[in-house]
Design an enzyme around this catalytic site. Structure first.
Site, PDB file in Angstrom:
ATOM      1  N   HIS A  63      20.438 -52.797  36.315  1.00 16.93           N
ATOM      2  CA  HIS A  63      19.213 -53.521  36.688  1.00 16.93           C
ATOM      3  C   HIS A  63      19.445 -54.411  37.911  1.00 16.93           C
ATOM      4  CE1 HIS A  63      15.544 -56.007  35.063  1.00 16.93           C
ATOM      5  NE2 HIS A  63      15.595 -56.045  36.388  1.00 16.93           N
ATOM      6  N   LEU A  66      17.014 -53.915  45.153  1.00 17.65           N
ATOM      7  CA  LEU A  66      17.602 -53.745  46.492  1.00 17.65           C
ATOM      8  C   LEU A  66      16.555 -53.929  47.594  1.00 17.65           C
ATOM      9  CD1 LEU A  66      20.164 -50.828  45.927  1.00 17.65           C
ATOM     10  CD2 LEU A  66      20.579 -53.288  45.949  1.00 17.65           C
ATOM     11  N   HIS A 182      10.108 -54.447  30.678  1.00 16.14           N
ATOM     12  CA  HIS A 182       9.988 -55.868  31.019  1.00 16.14           C
ATOM     13  C   HIS A 182       8.992 -56.454  30.018  1.00 16.14           C
ATOM     14  CE1 HIS A 182       9.355 -59.272  33.979  1.00 16.14           C
ATOM     15  NE2 HIS A 182       8.235 -59.348  33.262  1.00 16.14           N
ATOM     16  N   ASP A 308      20.223 -58.132  37.043  1.00 12.40           N
ATOM     17  CA  ASP A 308      18.877 -58.438  37.538  1.00 12.40           C
ATOM     18  C   ASP A 308      18.968 -59.172  38.884  1.00 12.40           C
ATOM     19  OD1 ASP A 308      16.174 -58.580  37.833  1.00 12.40           O
ATOM     20  OD2 ASP A 308      15.799 -59.928  36.156  1.00 12.40           O
TER      21      ASP A 308
HETATM   22  O1  DOR Z   1      13.088 -63.253  38.254  1.00  7.05           O
HETATM   23  C1  DOR Z   1      12.720 -62.097  38.440  1.00  7.05           C
HETATM   24  N1  DOR Z   1      12.738 -61.555  39.676  1.00  7.05           N
HETATM   25  N2  DOR Z   1      12.294 -61.367  37.392  1.00  7.05           N
HETATM   26  C2  DOR Z   1      11.732 -60.167  37.544  1.00  7.05           C
HETATM   27  O2  DOR Z   1      11.324 -59.576  36.576  1.00  7.05           O
HETATM   28  C3  DOR Z   1      11.563 -59.591  38.902  1.00  7.05           C
HETATM   29  C4  DOR Z   1      12.519 -60.155  39.850  1.00  7.05           C
HETATM   30  C5  DOR Z   1      12.158 -59.861  41.288  1.00  7.05           C
HETATM   31  O3  DOR Z   1      11.814 -58.714  41.605  1.00  7.05           O
HETATM   32  O4  DOR Z   1      12.288 -60.760  42.127  1.00  7.05           O
END
Ligand code: DOR
Length: 438
Positions: A63, A66, A182, A308
């Site tokens: 996860h 990019l 999500h 993430d």
């Molecule tokens: O904090 C987050 N940033 N949570 C997400 O679900 C998406 C991500 C993002 O794309 O910046």
């Protein structure tokens, strides 16, 4: 490419139940020897002395973001994969919330070809569940499956419509792809900035209750049971979610789950002082949640750790809290943060490595079974790290364009010394010497 001998490191490879001091030889991009014995004498090879270091399969991140196409000011595939390599990752799976989103074959092909041209590690794209991530109609799943996506997700948004989510789960079975979920009840999170509790009240920031995650998760576990589909839960952040996933697993529902380094190590208190770099979705929670998440890792309710990694520009964060983007740049601090759990005796090193290598490879499935292992003959994706090396996080040194971490200036203990992708060194700490022999 010269053969590379990695000598005398502590090799930990959960795919082979291995934890021992041994030598590893890489020849032509593959693992050609692994064991305690001396390697066959040969000339013209490089030697990396790994005494005191951990040698393990390259980390796999299921996860990350990019940002290419569309948000190259936040990250590019070149900068993102370099940052990942510095973090010890040799495979990363990128989320489709780009612009345009990855909801069709041409956009997926674009990411794959860009990754081949400018990426330093393997990039596996994730496709959208719904067209444009709008939550109105399903994306062409067959087309996405044949383009080679490893899962489907509308990450950063949930699929609000329960009927559509049921359909997505139903169809995904035909393609053997997991739905990466999500979990967020948008009616409960609307306007929310941080975890709901005393601190949000004191700061005057609107809260995001744990129930927003848990209500959405409960629905999707019920739908996974109904459809028999594979469901992977992204960024689990609450104690209640651990309970729900535990029950679902006990019932035999096909669910797997991930937790991020930041949810495992940082609490909502990071928002005190309105540090927008601590603004993330789901939000940083409480110490009780952290304890439950670590418990979940230890008893396999949580299968893997995923970063993430969510890079943003300075402008995205240099504003008032309510206006700042959600997200933490996570590749380059992941290992150092996670090692604090090992040093504090909360997680053992072997489990940590399993959750970053063998376990994510299992979720990727048979097609990727050669990842997450350094068994003889596998592609030489190897991470070497010093578990005790202390270093100060300085975002100026990040390869990532995203400097948005609340950890800037912190001391972390545990540092990636080298990352090897298909036998090639793609990142090397300045202090690490490689000698040529023969
Ligand atoms: O904090 C987050 N940033 N949570 C997400 O679900 C998406 C991500 C993002 O794309 O910046």
């Amino acid at each position: 490419m010269k053969p590379l001998l990695i000598r005398g490191g502590r090799i930990i490879d959960p795919s082979q139940n291995m934890d021992e001091i041994a030598n590893l030889l890489i020849t032509e991009g593959k693992i050609s020897h692994l064991g305690r014995e001396k390697t066959p004498p040969q000339s013209g090879y490089d030697v990396l002395e790994a005494q005191g270091l951990i040698v393990c399969p390259g980390f796999i991140d299921l996860h990350c973001h990019l940002r290419d196409p569309g948000y190259e000011e936040k990250e590019t595939i070149a900068s993102g994969t370099q940052a990942a390599a510095r973090g010890g990752f040799t495979t990363v799976c990128c989320m489709p919330n780009t612009s345009p989103p990855l909801d069709n074959q041409p956009t997926v092909d674009y990411v794959k070809s860009k990754a081949e041209a400018e990426g330093v590690i393997l990039v596996l794209p994730i496709g959208c569940i719904t067209k444009g991530r709008r939550g109105e109609e399903l994306a062409e799943m067959g087309e996405l499956a044949s383009s080679g996506v490893i899962g489907l997700s509308d990450d950063s948004s949930p699929v609000v419509n329960s009927r559509l989510m049921r359909q997505a789960l139903d169809y995904s079975r035909a393609f053997g792809l997991p739905i990466i979920d999500h979990c967020e009840d948008m009616a409960l999170t609307e306007g929310g900035q941080m975890n709901e509790g005393i601190i949000s009240t004191k700061l005057g920031l609107q809260g995001i209750p744990a129930a927003a995650e848990e209500a959405a998760l409960a629905r999707d576990l019920a739908l996974a049971e109904l459809t028999g589909a594979k469901l992977h839960i992204a960024h689990v952040s609450t104690e209640g979610s651990i309970g729900l996933i535990r029950c679902a697993k006990e019932k035999g529902i096909r669910v797997s789950a991930e937790v991020t380094p930041h949810h495992l190590t940082l609490t909502e208190e990071r928002a005190i002082g309105y540090d927008t770099n601590a603004k993330v979705n789901p939000p940083l929670r409480t110490i009780k949640d952290i304890e439950a998440l670590i418990g979940g890792l230890n008893d396999n309710v949580i299968d893997i750790i995923a970063t993430d990694h969510a890079p943003h520009t300075e402008a995205d964060k240099l504003c008032e809290f309510a206006l700042a983007e959600f997200g933490i740049s996570g590749f380059e601090t992941a290992l150092g943060s996670l090692m604090s759990l090992v040093h504090d005796g909360k997680l053992n090193l072997y489990t940590l490595i399993a959750k970053l290598t063998y376990e994510p490879a299992k979720i990727l499935g048979d097609k990727y079974q050669k990842l997450g292992t350094i068994a003889l003959g596998s592609p030489a994706d190897v991470t070497i790290f010093d578990p005790d090396k202390e270093w100060v996080v300085d975002t100026k040194d990040f390869a990532s364009k995203g400097k948005n971490t609340p950890l800037n200036g912190s001391v972390l203990k545990g540092k990636v010394m080298a990352t090897i992708f298909r036998g090639k060194l793609v990142c090397q700490d300045n202090s690490l010497k490689i000698e040529t022999l023969g």
